[in-house]
Enzyme design. Sequence first.
Site, PDB file in Angstrom:
ATOM      1  N   SER A  63       0.752  -1.037   0.002  1.00 54.43           N
ATOM      2  CA  SER A  63      -0.047  -0.023   0.051  1.00 54.43           C
ATOM      3  C   SER A  63       0.811   1.381  -0.184  1.00 54.43           C
ATOM      4  O   SER A  63       0.595   2.316  -0.546  1.00 54.43           O
ATOM      5  CB  SER A  63      -0.970   0.062   1.421  1.00 54.43           C
ATOM      6  N   ARG A 152       2.351 -12.470   7.844  1.00 56.23           N
ATOM      7  CA  ARG A 152       1.405 -11.543   7.296  1.00 56.23           C
ATOM      8  C   ARG A 152       1.701 -11.075   5.759  1.00 56.23           C
ATOM      9  O   ARG A 152       0.922 -11.277   4.894  1.00 56.23           O
ATOM     10  CB  ARG A 152       0.946 -10.278   7.925  1.00 56.23           C
ATOM     11  N   ALA A 257       7.270   3.240   7.615  1.00 57.96           N
ATOM     12  CA  ALA A 257       6.838   4.124   8.797  1.00 57.96           C
ATOM     13  C   ALA A 257       5.804   3.686   9.508  1.00 57.96           C
ATOM     14  O   ALA A 257       5.660   3.536  10.839  1.00 57.96           O
ATOM     15  CB  ALA A 257       6.879   5.470   8.332  1.00 57.96           C
ATOM     16  N   ASP A 397      -7.578  -5.795   1.130  1.00 55.07           N
ATOM     17  CA  ASP A 397      -6.286  -6.085   1.656  1.00 55.07           C
ATOM     18  C   ASP A 397      -6.476  -6.512   3.328  1.00 55.07           C
ATOM     19  O   ASP A 397      -5.753  -7.588   3.529  1.00 55.07           O
ATOM     20  CB  ASP A 397      -5.578  -4.686   1.462  1.00 55.07           C
ATOM     21  N   HIS A 401      -5.603 -10.280   4.547  1.00 51.43           N
ATOM     22  CA  HIS A 401      -4.477 -10.602   5.375  1.00 51.43           C
ATOM     23  C   HIS A 401      -4.832 -11.763   6.408  1.00 51.43           C
ATOM     24  O   HIS A 401      -4.053 -12.483   6.945  1.00 51.43           O
ATOM     25  CB  HIS A 401      -3.753  -9.323   5.858  1.00 51.43           C
TER      26      HIS A 401
END
Length: 507
Positions: A63, A152, A257, A397, A401
């Site tokens: 992403s 993940r 981050a 998404d 996951h």
Amino acid sequence: MKSIKPVLLLILDGFGHRTEGDDNAILHARMPVWSRLREQYAYGTINASENFVGLPSGQFGNSEVGHLNIGAGRIVQQDISRIDCDIEDGRFSSNDTLQQAMSKAQGSALHILGLLSDGGVHSHENHIHALIRAAQAAGVPKIYVHAFLDGRDTPPRSAETYLKRLDAALAECPNARLVSVTGRYWAMDRDKRWERVEPAYRLLVDGEGLFHAETGLDALKAAYERDENDEFVKATGIGAPVKMQDGDALIFMNFRADRARQLTSALTDPAFDGFKARQPKFGYYATLTSYGEAYSALPVAYAPQKIHNGMGEYLSSKGLKQLRIAETEKYPHVTYFFNGGEEQVYPGEDRILVPSPKVATYDLQPEMSAGEVTDKIVAAIQSGQYQAIFCNYANGDMVGHSGVFDAAVKAVEALDGCIERCVDAMLAAGGEVLITADHGNCEQMYDGEHHQPHTQHTTNQVPFLYIGRPAKIRAGGSLRDISPSLLAMMGLEQPAEMTGQSLIDFQ
């Protein structure tokens, strides 16, 4: 200025294009609106991984990378590639910030934190190994490794491979050892679930784990016996307990981050109040990349690249109004990352954050907050305020996951009605819509090689659906072509800095 045709960009996160597979949640979902729009309007697929988005060959997109490339309108060389090149060329160990950290640790200890896997989304094990070797070569007397386990962006039970490779690296570095193991669910939360972060923090800072093991592999075996996959491995101390002491140096090795910020806040912010705990006075606390403006006082090994005239900045320079909207899980992506990793809100840029549901994992509520996001989009369209609206739907998404196939099917089914409402509202307002994705995920829910659920991203192409005038979609495009395509839809010239091209051939 001539009249601008308003546009809506819908980014269906983790919604890849794949034509086969019993494990394809999108193919199994009832999505009559999506099917009709694909038949009725111009549809193609574009690349969203590997070199097309500035990543190494074989590396799936994510992403952060996806939104950087979409917003920039050009290929953005990713941090993982920059760091890989430095390691390969021998420049990594001489990085000024890393050198400073190792120097500060000469009379104390160096703590190395990071996600230990080859997932390549938040970190890479090769970077951790390289830093361990560099610290050993620099004569750092005590090198403590704190490993966060993945599961993940990698198969749910794959950590044994990474722990064995870490052991091999440590065997060459007598000053270094693994001192803690915990799953990323705890250490890398990003939703202010401080009850998750606290046990990881107490393990890191005070050496107080919920469990103890002599080796990382022993810790993993015990976790599996507790039915904890890698992501959920509870805080486990390894060997003799280690505390973080005043004067110690620390390097956080995650290059992405968003899931490193909360732990960094807990460790460094004097005003932190998420939970009560001892906060060491570090002699040096460095991050591999910039974690954002709030952390600007911390030294950074790889400073961000400046992206000039990305989509947000360019629209603002034209005096146009734009809206960014997403629920909590993907809000940083349509704002911070879309703006090239800049915290700045441009003049004329509005933002709406819709809270994500407070559930342990999103398979428990696969529709997430898509309905409320849609309500806000429709209201924004009908207000007539905005020439461009950029939205992210997190469902494909976040539920992908989880690895729970039935939930992933429900997640994308929930989007079908949302898409219909958005498209109807924008067409009624005289505008046009572009629907795409930032990377693949929920189109592959089973890992045949490892015989377990597939919870990570894919290298599949993603949809590119233009809803507006008669047109055809050019083949061979990638995420960098989305902003130029949107500008073409609006009737605007693209700035020279954008090297992507519009993929829409109006008929």
